[in-house]
Design a protein around this motif. Structure first.
Motif, PDB file in Angstrom:
ATOM      1  N   VAL A  47       0.819  -1.214   0.000  1.00  7.28           N
ATOM      2  CA  VAL A  47       0.000   0.000   0.000  1.00  7.28           C
ATOM      3  C   VAL A  47       0.855   1.268   0.000  1.00  7.28           C
ATOM      4  CG1 VAL A  47      -1.992  -1.105   1.073  1.00  7.28           C
ATOM      5  CG2 VAL A  47      -0.214  -0.078   2.524  1.00  7.28           C
ATOM      6  N   GLN A  48       2.169   1.149   0.139  1.00 10.99           N
ATOM      7  CA  GLN A  48       3.039   2.319   0.049  1.00 10.99           C
ATOM      8  C   GLN A  48       3.318   2.710  -1.397  1.00 10.99           C
ATOM      9  OE1 GLN A  48       6.616   2.025   2.558  1.00 10.99           O
ATOM     10  NE2 GLN A  48       5.636   0.369   3.703  1.00 10.99           N
ATOM     11  N   GLY A  49       2.907   1.847  -2.348  1.00 11.18           N
ATOM     12  CA  GLY A  49       3.264   2.090  -3.741  1.00 11.18           C
ATOM     13  C   GLY A  49       2.079   2.393  -4.629  1.00 11.18           C
ATOM     14  N   HIS A  50       2.385   2.667  -5.896  1.00  9.29           N
ATOM     15  CA  HIS A  50       1.390   2.914  -6.935  1.00  9.29           C
ATOM     16  C   HIS A  50       1.447   1.850  -8.034  1.00  9.29           C
ATOM     17  CE1 HIS A  50       2.469   6.860  -5.155  1.00  9.29           C
ATOM     18  NE2 HIS A  50       1.172   7.130  -5.281  1.00  9.29           N
ATOM     19  N   ILE A  51       2.645   1.292  -8.248  1.00 12.73           N
ATOM     20  CA  ILE A  51       2.868   0.302  -9.303  1.00 12.73           C
ATOM     21  C   ILE A  51       3.541  -0.908  -8.678  1.00 12.73           C
ATOM     22  CG2 ILE A  51       4.154  -0.213 -11.433  1.00 12.73           C
ATOM     23  CD1 ILE A  51       3.883   2.735 -12.194  1.00 12.73           C
ATOM     24  N   TYR A  52       3.118  -2.091  -9.101  1.00  5.25           N
ATOM     25  CA  TYR A  52       3.822  -3.311  -8.699  1.00  5.25           C
ATOM     26  C   TYR A  52       4.547  -3.856  -9.923  1.00  5.25           C
ATOM     27  CZ  TYR A  52       5.081  -7.785  -6.790  1.00  5.25           C
ATOM     28  OH  TYR A  52       5.814  -8.850  -6.363  1.00  5.25           O
ATOM     29  N   LEU A  53       5.858  -4.063  -9.796  1.00  3.42           N
ATOM     30  CA  LEU A  53       6.691  -4.543 -10.900  1.00  3.42           C
ATOM     31  C   LEU A  53       7.037  -6.006 -10.669  1.00  3.42           C
ATOM     32  CD1 LEU A  53       8.211  -3.931 -13.509  1.00  3.42           C
ATOM     33  CD2 LEU A  53      10.131  -3.105 -12.135  1.00  3.42           C
ATOM     34  N   HIS A  54       6.709  -6.847 -11.657  1.00  2.37           N
ATOM     35  CA  HIS A  54       6.920  -8.295 -11.538  1.00  2.37           C
ATOM     36  C   HIS A  54       7.701  -8.777 -12.763  1.00  2.37           C
ATOM     37  CE1 HIS A  54       6.010 -12.139  -9.692  1.00  2.37           C
ATOM     38  NE2 HIS A  54       5.633 -12.619 -10.859  1.00  2.37           N
TER      39      HIS A  54
ATOM     40  N   GLU B  15       6.682 -18.327 -14.636  1.00  5.75           N
ATOM     41  CA  GLU B  15       5.695 -18.275 -13.556  1.00  5.75           C
ATOM     42  C   GLU B  15       4.462 -19.048 -14.007  1.00  5.75           C
ATOM     43  OE1 GLU B  15       5.600 -17.275  -9.837  1.00  5.75           O
ATOM     44  OE2 GLU B  15       6.582 -15.610 -10.871  1.00  5.75           O
ATOM     45  N   ALA B  16       4.003 -19.966 -13.163  1.00  4.07           N
ATOM     46  CA  ALA B  16       2.795 -20.718 -13.501  1.00  4.07           C
ATOM     47  C   ALA B  16       1.541 -19.920 -13.207  1.00  4.07           C
ATOM     48  CB  ALA B  16       2.766 -22.039 -12.733  1.00  4.07           C
ATOM     49  N   PHE B  17       1.560 -19.099 -12.170  1.00  3.08           N
ATOM     50  CA  PHE B  17       0.384 -18.297 -11.835  1.00  3.08           C
ATOM     51  C   PHE B  17       0.782 -16.888 -11.397  1.00  3.08           C
ATOM     52  CE2 PHE B  17      -3.003 -16.773  -9.046  1.00  3.08           C
ATOM     53  CZ  PHE B  17      -4.118 -16.991  -9.832  1.00  3.08           C
ATOM     54  N   GLY B  18       1.450 -16.746 -10.281  1.00  6.52           N
ATOM     55  CA  GLY B  18       1.839 -15.430  -9.783  1.00  6.52           C
ATOM     56  C   GLY B  18       0.806 -14.840  -8.841  1.00  6.52           C
ATOM     57  N   THR B  19       0.664 -15.453  -7.654  1.00  4.33           N
ATOM     58  CA  THR B  19      -0.321 -14.979  -6.681  1.00  4.33           C
ATOM     59  C   THR B  19      -0.030 -13.553  -6.229  1.00  4.33           C
ATOM     60  OG1 THR B  19      -0.524 -17.258  -5.894  1.00  4.33           O
ATOM     61  CG2 THR B  19      -1.443 -15.547  -4.492  1.00  4.33           C
ATOM     62  N   VAL B  20       1.236 -13.177  -6.202  1.00  5.16           N
ATOM     63  CA  VAL B  20       1.602 -11.870  -5.670  1.00  5.16           C
ATOM     64  C   VAL B  20       1.032 -10.741  -6.512  1.00  5.16           C
ATOM     65  CG1 VAL B  20       3.796 -11.730  -6.936  1.00  5.16           C
ATOM     66  CG2 VAL B  20       3.555 -10.541  -4.751  1.00  5.16           C
ATOM     67  N   ILE B  21       0.834 -10.948  -7.816  1.00  5.17           N
ATOM     68  CA  ILE B  21       0.277  -9.861  -8.628  1.00  5.17           C
ATOM     69  C   ILE B  21      -1.225  -9.708  -8.356  1.00  5.17           C
ATOM     70  CG2 ILE B  21       2.042 -10.181 -10.389  1.00  5.17           C
ATOM     71  CD1 ILE B  21      -0.003 -11.430 -12.203  1.00  5.17           C
ATOM     72  N   VAL B  22      -1.892 -10.792  -7.961  1.00  4.31           N
ATOM     73  CA  VAL B  22      -3.297 -10.674  -7.549  1.00  4.31           C
ATOM     74  C   VAL B  22      -3.384  -9.897  -6.236  1.00  4.31           C
ATOM     75  CG1 VAL B  22      -5.408 -11.937  -7.022  1.00  4.31           C
ATOM     76  CG2 VAL B  22      -3.797 -12.868  -8.680  1.00  4.31           C
TER      77      VAL B  22
ATOM     78  N   THR C 233       5.841  -9.349 -16.804  1.00  5.73           N
ATOM     79  CA  THR C 233       6.312  -9.969 -18.040  1.00  5.73           C
ATOM     80  C   THR C 233       5.267 -10.941 -18.559  1.00  5.73           C
ATOM     81  OG1 THR C 233       7.505 -11.533 -16.621  1.00  5.73           O
ATOM     82  CG2 THR C 233       8.775  -9.731 -17.572  1.00  5.73           C
ATOM     83  N   ARG C 234       5.180 -11.034 -19.881  1.00  9.80           N
ATOM     84  CA  ARG C 234       4.208 -11.937 -20.508  1.00  9.80           C
ATOM     85  C   ARG C 234       4.845 -13.326 -20.630  1.00  9.80           C
ATOM     86  NH1 ARG C 234      -0.298 -10.657 -23.554  1.00  9.80           N
ATOM     87  NH2 ARG C 234       0.371  -8.479 -23.718  1.00  9.80           N
ATOM     88  N   VAL C 235       4.902 -14.043 -19.526  1.00 16.46           N
ATOM     89  CA  VAL C 235       5.493 -15.383 -19.499  1.00 16.46           C
ATOM     90  C   VAL C 235       4.559 -16.332 -18.764  1.00 16.46           C
ATOM     91  CG1 VAL C 235       7.878 -14.520 -19.563  1.00 16.46           C
ATOM     92  CG2 VAL C 235       6.773 -14.927 -17.362  1.00 16.46           C
ATOM     93  N   GLY C 236       4.625 -17.617 -19.110  1.00 15.40           N
ATOM     94  CA  GLY C 236       3.897 -18.651 -18.394  1.00 15.40           C
ATOM     95  C   GLY C 236       2.409 -18.364 -18.295  1.00 15.40           C
ATOM     96  N   GLY C 237       1.861 -18.572 -17.101  1.00 15.47           N
ATOM     97  CA  GLY C 237       0.438 -18.379 -16.881  1.00 15.47           C
ATOM     98  C   GLY C 237       0.060 -16.989 -16.424  1.00 15.47           C
ATOM     99  N   ILE C 238       1.004 -16.041 -16.396  1.00 21.02           N
ATOM    100  CA  ILE C 238       0.708 -14.687 -15.916  1.00 21.02           C
ATOM    101  C   ILE C 238      -0.384 -13.997 -16.731  1.00 21.02           C
ATOM    102  CG2 ILE C 238       1.702 -12.366 -15.702  1.00 21.02           C
ATOM    103  CD1 ILE C 238       4.216 -13.593 -14.620  1.00 21.02           C
ATOM    104  N   PRO C 239      -0.410 -14.113 -18.084  1.00 23.22           N
ATOM    105  CA  PRO C 239      -1.489 -13.444 -18.830  1.00 23.22           C
ATOM    106  C   PRO C 239      -2.890 -13.934 -18.483  1.00 23.22           C
ATOM    107  CG  PRO C 239       0.331 -13.989 -20.299  1.00 23.22           C
ATOM    108  CD  PRO C 239       0.617 -14.657 -18.988  1.00 23.22           C
TER     109      PRO C 239
END
Length: 508
Positions: free
Chosen positions: A287-294, A299-306, A318-324
């Motif tokens: 919550v201290q930020g405005h953008i999350y950079l991954h 990556e098969a899923f990427g729970t942290v971006i959710v 990045t457009r890799v694995g299951g992130i899209p």
């Protein structure tokens, strides 16, 4: 139908991570749905023996030697005696392993099949096919999944990868994504739907050209997480955007490279390294930020971006694995896993925030509607029903019973036979030399099981009492076995009462 389930993996709390969180949340929700769940993992510093977590979740910390990234040393057979003891004590019916790089997961599935138990595996990772490490990992995965009842992947990309790596029938692989507890990842300015029912949120206030934009990165600092890419991109991003700063949390071997990059470019006042953070502290950092950079490379899923989107952050990934597959396009800015494209995507995200084109204040409620651990538990329960034979099929392969409405959530797969000869046939097809080696391992495992049954009979193993569950009718806690027995007695009494009622003469 309630089941006794053992979740097994090297990866569990207190170590933070996606697999660890997945196991805990799934287990907790399954317990809420009436199942008995225990977790088997290795001992951590200061944490050995049996521990109880929230909701009566029992964790067995097995004392085994950890060799790399919290993974135990593979011995194939030494885990069997203590595993068998736990399984008999807890009266386990289904063994559910997690993570394809977890040694305990692979060994538990092998031993479970030898003991005549149903086995499921959830694969949380993606691997290649060319390098030596991937070839060995894929061969190990093929060994384990040759004799498993069902496989779960967290994304469709992960399913394709697992099917190819282990030469599986796609019908025995289901896709059940991760989820997030949205209430634990609320933005600072979050207001409930009821509070703003009469006043819809207006458009976001654009950030001025001199307002500081904070970019957050929370990750294990390993090569596969794209830390080298991050190290190359940070100086260029900060040079192009003077009112931008970074907050980076996490630990790993790449932490030294990050520190050297900061010192080399004199960025101490614009890049903050927080080191390791506990999972319950992740929201406070986000919550201290405005953008999350991954910047992950795989990556098969990427729970942290959710979690980041739930906190109201605009995600650059990045457009890799299951992130899209994870988030809709209006929440994300995609980039190729290359330095130039990552810098350009971050620049586009910064420009959109300054122009007010992104409605980040709506992200939390949208994520809350998309992901739910209750839904994950329900879909996993369908897999358990399938491998336990709770579903029946007609001649067209469709559900003939009450499960018909839920058939779209799972794949139809045959139930694997426990007969030793059938198991050997499945293992023998794994390769000219590997097949023979796998068959030898299974035979030795079976002989060890026979020896344990003779010299450590089940009659000498005490059965553990189940965790008391709260009876919602009167608010009192009752033992789970007693509640189950009481329900059976109640059904018998009700049935006898109906028979007596039918036998009474009609007074009219």
């Amino acid at each position: 139908m309630p089941y006794n389930i053992a979740m097994v993996s090297d990866n569990f709390f207190p170590q933070p991570g996606g697999v660890e969180s997945h196991m805990y949340q799934l287990s907790s929700k399954l317990i809420d749905r009436g199942h008995k769940v225990i977790i088997i993992t290795h001992a951590y510093a200061g944490r050995t023996g049996v521990r109880y977590l929230t909701n009566g979740l029992k964790v067995y910390h097995v004392p085994f030697w950890v060799v790399y990234r919290e993974t135990t040393f593979p011995t194939v057979f030494s885990f069997f005696p203590i595993f068998r003891n736990i399984i008999i004590r807890e009266q386990i019916e289904i063994v559910h392993g997690h993570a394809s790089l977890s040694n305990l997961c692979h060994e538990a599935i092998l031993h479970a099949r030898t003991m005549g138990l149903r086995a499921v595996m959830t694969d949380h990772s993606l691997f290649g096919f060319a390098d030596a490490a991937s070839i060995l990992t894929n061969k190990l995965l093929k060994f384990t999944l040759s004799d498993v009842d069902h496989v779960i992947c967290v994304s469709h990309t992960g399913k394709e990868n697992t099917v190819l790596r282990a030469s599986l029938d796609p019908l025995m692989v289901s896709v059940i994504p991760n989820a997030v507890v949205a209430e634990n990842f609320r933005p600072l300015s979050y207001h409930s739907h009821n509070a703003r029912r009469h006043s819809a949120p207006g458009p976001p206030q654009p950030l001025g050209p001199h307002d500081t934009i904070t970019i957050v990165v929370i990750s294990r600092l390993f090569y596969n997480k794209g830390i080298d890419l991050l190290i190359a991109a940070i100086p260029r991003i900060l040079a192009s955007h003077p009112n931008v700063r970074f907050i980076i949390a996490g630990t790993g071997p790449k932490a030294i490279d990050l520190e050297q990059m900061i010192e080399r470019n004199v960025l101490q006042d614009r890049v903050s390294l927080l080191g390791p953070v506990r999972h319950e502290e992740v929201r406070d950092v986000m919550v201290q930020g405005h953008i999350y950079l991954h910047p992950s490379l795989t990556e098969a899923f990427g729970t942290v971006i959710v979690e980041a989107a739930s906190c109201g952050l605009y995600v650059v990934c990045t457009r890799v694995g299951g992130i899209p597959e994870v988030l809709p396009n209006h929440m994300t800015e995609f980039a190729a896993p290359e330095e130039d494209d990552l810098v350009a995507a971050t620049g586009r995200a910064i420009a959109k925030l300054r122009e007010g084109k992104v409605r980040t204040e709506l992200f939390h409620n949208q994520v809350k509607q998309m992901y739910s651990w209750t839904d994950v538990a329900q879909r996993t329960e369908i897999v358990y029903d399938e491998i336990s034979g709770a579903f029946s099929y007609d001649e067209h392969g469709q559900d003939a019973g009450v499960g018909a409405a839920r058939s779209t959530t799972r794949s139809r797969a045959g139930v694997q036979s426990f007969a030793l000869i059938d198991r050997l046939k499945r293992y023998y097809g794994c390769g000219i030399w590997a097949g023979k080696l796998f068959c030898l391992c299974v035979i030795v495992d079976y002989l060890l099981y026979v020896v344990l049954e003779i010299f450590a009979p089940r009659s000498r193993i005490d059965i553990a009492r189940n965790w008391p569950k709260k009876d919602c009718r009167n608010g009192k806690e009752k033992d789970a076995d007693a509640v189950k027995a009481g329900a059976t007695v109640g059904r018998k009494r009700s049935s006898r009462h109906r028979r007596e009622k039918r036998a009474e003469p009609d007074e009219s």
